[in-house]
Design an enzyme around this catalytic site. Structure first.
Site, PDB file in Angstrom:
ATOM      1  CG  ASN A 179      41.952  60.173  53.922  1.00 28.18           C
ATOM      2  OD1 ASN A 179      41.401  59.204  54.454  1.00 28.18           O
ATOM      3  ND2 ASN A 179      42.134  60.274  52.616  1.00 28.18           N
ATOM      4  NE  ARG A 211      36.420  42.046  66.211  1.00 26.03           N
ATOM      5  CZ  ARG A 211      36.741  42.034  67.517  1.00 26.03           C
ATOM      6  NH1 ARG A 211      35.789  42.200  68.428  1.00 26.03           N
ATOM      7  NH2 ARG A 211      37.983  41.879  67.904  1.00 26.03           N
ATOM      8  CG  HIS A 243      40.270  57.514  47.853  1.00 28.62           C
ATOM      9  ND1 HIS A 243      41.529  57.825  47.371  1.00 28.62           N
ATOM     10  CD2 HIS A 243      39.626  56.908  46.836  1.00 28.62           C
ATOM     11  CE1 HIS A 243      41.627  57.422  46.119  1.00 28.62           C
ATOM     12  NE2 HIS A 243      40.488  56.867  45.771  1.00 28.62           N
ATOM     13  CG  HIS A 249      39.201  52.692  53.175  1.00 23.55           C
ATOM     14  ND1 HIS A 249      38.584  53.588  52.311  1.00 23.55           N
ATOM     15  CD2 HIS A 249      40.499  52.604  52.761  1.00 23.55           C
ATOM     16  CE1 HIS A 249      39.475  54.003  51.430  1.00 23.55           C
ATOM     17  NE2 HIS A 249      40.646  53.440  51.673  1.00 23.55           N
ATOM     18  CD  GLU A 295      41.801  61.915  48.453  1.00 20.20           C
ATOM     19  OE1 GLU A 295      41.917  60.780  48.907  1.00 20.20           O
ATOM     20  OE2 GLU A 295      42.712  62.776  48.527  1.00 20.20           O
ATOM     21  CB  THR A 339      47.784  53.184  49.135  1.00 14.99           C
ATOM     22  OG1 THR A 339      47.289  54.477  49.497  1.00 14.99           O
ATOM     23  CG2 THR A 339      49.279  53.270  48.842  1.00 14.99           C
ATOM     24  CG  HIS A 360      50.008  58.918  49.316  1.00 13.15           C
ATOM     25  ND1 HIS A 360      48.811  58.246  49.292  1.00 13.15           N
ATOM     26  CD2 HIS A 360      50.967  57.996  49.544  1.00 13.15           C
ATOM     27  CE1 HIS A 360      49.040  56.948  49.469  1.00 13.15           C
ATOM     28  NE2 HIS A 360      50.332  56.762  49.628  1.00 13.15           N
ATOM     29  CG  ASP A 361      52.928  57.527  52.504  1.00 13.68           C
ATOM     30  OD1 ASP A 361      53.458  56.842  51.610  1.00 13.68           O
ATOM     31  OD2 ASP A 361      52.066  57.088  53.301  1.00 13.68           O
ATOM     32  N   GLY A 410      46.061  61.417  56.286  1.00 17.38           N
ATOM     33  CA  GLY A 410      45.268  60.395  56.959  1.00 17.38           C
ATOM     34  C   GLY A 410      46.087  59.310  57.625  1.00 17.38           C
ATOM     35  CG  HIS A 411      48.736  55.295  56.644  1.00 15.74           C
ATOM     36  ND1 HIS A 411      47.976  54.160  56.444  1.00 15.74           N
ATOM     37  CD2 HIS A 411      49.894  54.888  57.230  1.00 15.74           C
ATOM     38  CE1 HIS A 411      48.648  53.114  56.899  1.00 15.74           C
ATOM     39  NE2 HIS A 411      49.810  53.519  57.370  1.00 15.74           N
TER      40      HIS A 411
HETATM   41  C1  LIG Z   1      44.970  60.042  47.090  1.00 15.84           C
HETATM   42  C2  LIG Z   1      45.770  59.669  48.253  1.00 15.84           C
HETATM   43  O1  LIG Z   1      46.959  59.661  48.241  1.00 15.84           O
HETATM   44  C3  LIG Z   1      45.081  59.307  49.468  1.00 15.84           C
HETATM   45  O2  LIG Z   1      44.142  60.279  49.697  1.00 15.84           O
HETATM   46  C4  LIG Z   1      44.300  58.052  49.399  1.00 15.84           C
HETATM   47  O3  LIG Z   1      43.053  58.294  49.983  1.00 15.84           O
HETATM   48  C5  LIG Z   1      44.943  56.973  50.179  1.00 15.84           C
HETATM   49  O4  LIG Z   1      44.099  55.870  50.035  1.00 15.84           O
HETATM   50  P1  LIG Z   1      44.089  54.755  51.164  1.00 15.84           P
HETATM   51  O5  LIG Z   1      43.683  55.401  52.459  1.00 15.84           O
HETATM   52  O6  LIG Z   1      43.094  53.745  50.633  1.00 15.84           O
HETATM   53  O7  LIG Z   1      45.503  54.223  51.230  1.00 15.84           O
HETATM   54  N1  LIG Z   2      45.182  62.905  49.387  1.00 12.54           N
HETATM   55  C1  LIG Z   2      45.993  62.350  50.445  1.00 12.54           C
HETATM   56  C2  LIG Z   2      45.107  61.893  51.555  1.00 12.54           C
HETATM   57  O1  LIG Z   2      43.926  62.204  51.590  1.00 12.54           O
HETATM   58  C3  LIG Z   2      45.662  61.082  52.641  1.00 12.54           C
HETATM   59  O2  LIG Z   2      46.786  60.354  52.249  1.00 12.54           O
HETATM   60  P1  LIG Z   2      47.536  59.576  53.434  1.00 12.54           P
HETATM   61  O3  LIG Z   2      47.946  60.599  54.439  1.00 12.54           O
HETATM   62  O4  LIG Z   2      46.552  58.595  54.007  1.00 12.54           O
HETATM   63  O5  LIG Z   2      48.722  58.908  52.752  1.00 12.54           O
END
Ligand SMILES: CC(=O)[C@@H](O)[C@H](O)COP(=O)(O)O
Ligand SMILES: NCC(=O)COP(=O)(O)O
Length: 252
Positions: free
Chosen positions: A7, A18, A43, A50, A72, A109, A200-201, A223-224
């Site tokens: 992600n 920026r 997403h 973003h 998403e 989120t 997620h996380d 992603g995060h």
């Molecule tokens: C659905 C989910 O849990 C994540 O894919 C979501 O994309 C997180 O969104 P943010 O990156 O905006 O926190």
């Molecule tokens: N569906 C979860 C995702 O795409 C990424 O979630 P995160 O790793 O950014 O919390």
């Protein structure tokens, strides 16, 4: 083997901070795919905090038939200033997968899945419309969610297990209860003919335990944590580290 979908929302957060074009979302997605990721997830939220619609189109060109593209979004969110609506985006780019997430703009989120007792009837025609576009449909669901049979009944192909509570418990030192809840929901979904994704996380610290504890996860979207880790380790090495964790969990 569980597929890794990277992600790239957080690359867009940095870029938008920026107002320019750097860091490039496209370059990040390319690096992730070159490193071996099986897909890219974004997403595009209505407030465009973003990922923006133009990112969605540009990434569709990059990912193409080469990897899985997962969009998403909240299918109920109405179009607004520059945001055409989730279904319009899916219809325009035809991703392999659409993951429906019941998020509102007021959320920091994603923090919950669908309430199918409330949402199933509204979801049914939207799921049919998405599937008619040739897109696989996944519903973002809490572990332990009731009425999971309605997900299959309304035509979803998969669920995506919301792993935020698992990740939080894992960081606190005891994820056994959340892991059991995730495993039970995964098994119930599979018994209904639904595929199971998760996200997620998730991160390098908790992914291996999750995959060893929850059977048959088809895809994790991360992603995060991944983008954060890539800030000091590099995107290629970080993606390869996740792939190694996935491979290791598969060997259990
Ligand atoms: C659905 C989910 O849990 C994540 O894919 C979501 O994309 C997180 O969104 P943010 O990156 O905006 O926190
Ligand atoms: N569906 C979860 C995702 O795409 C990424 O979630 P995160 O790793 O950014 O919390």
């Amino acid at each position: 083997m569980t597929m890794l979908s990277v992600n790239v929302n957080k690359v867009a957060v940095l870029r938008n901070s920026r107002g320019g074009a750097l860091p490039s979302v496209l370059a990040a997605a390319e690096a992730a795919l070159v490193a071996g990721a099986g897909g890219i997830t974004v997403h595009p939220r209505p407030d465009q905090r973003h990922i923006r619609p133009d990112d969605v189109f540009a990434l569709a060109g990059l990912v193409g038939g080469r990897a899985e593209y997962n969009l998403e979004g909240n299918p109920f969110a109405p179009p607004r200033d520059g945001y055409p609506g989730f279904l319009a985006l899916v219809a325009a780019v035809r991703p392999q997968q659409a993951t429906l997430v019941p998020d509102g703009d007021g959320q920091l989120t994603s923090d919950h899945g669908f309430d199918l007792a409330r949402d199933a009837n509204r979801l049914r025609p939207l799921v049919a419309e998405l599937k008619a576009l040739g897109t696989r449909v996944s519903l973002f669901m809490d572990a332990g969610a009731p009425n999971l049979h309605l997900a299959a009944e309304l035509g979803a192909d998969r669920i995506e297990l919301y792993t935020g509570p698992y990740a939080e418990a894992h960081a606190a030192g005891d994820a056994s209860a959340e892991l059991a809840r995730c495993a039970a929901t995964a098994r119930e979904a599979q018994s209904l003919g639904l595929g199971v994704n998760a996200g997620h996380d998730l991160g390098q610290a908790n992914l291996g335990d999750f995959l060893r504890g929850v059977p048959g996860v088809l895809e994790v979207s991360i992603g995060h944590a991944l983008i954060g880790e890539a800030l000091h380790d590099g995107l290629g090495p970080t993606v390869r580290a996740y792939l190694a964790i996935i491979a290791g969990a598969g060997r259990r």
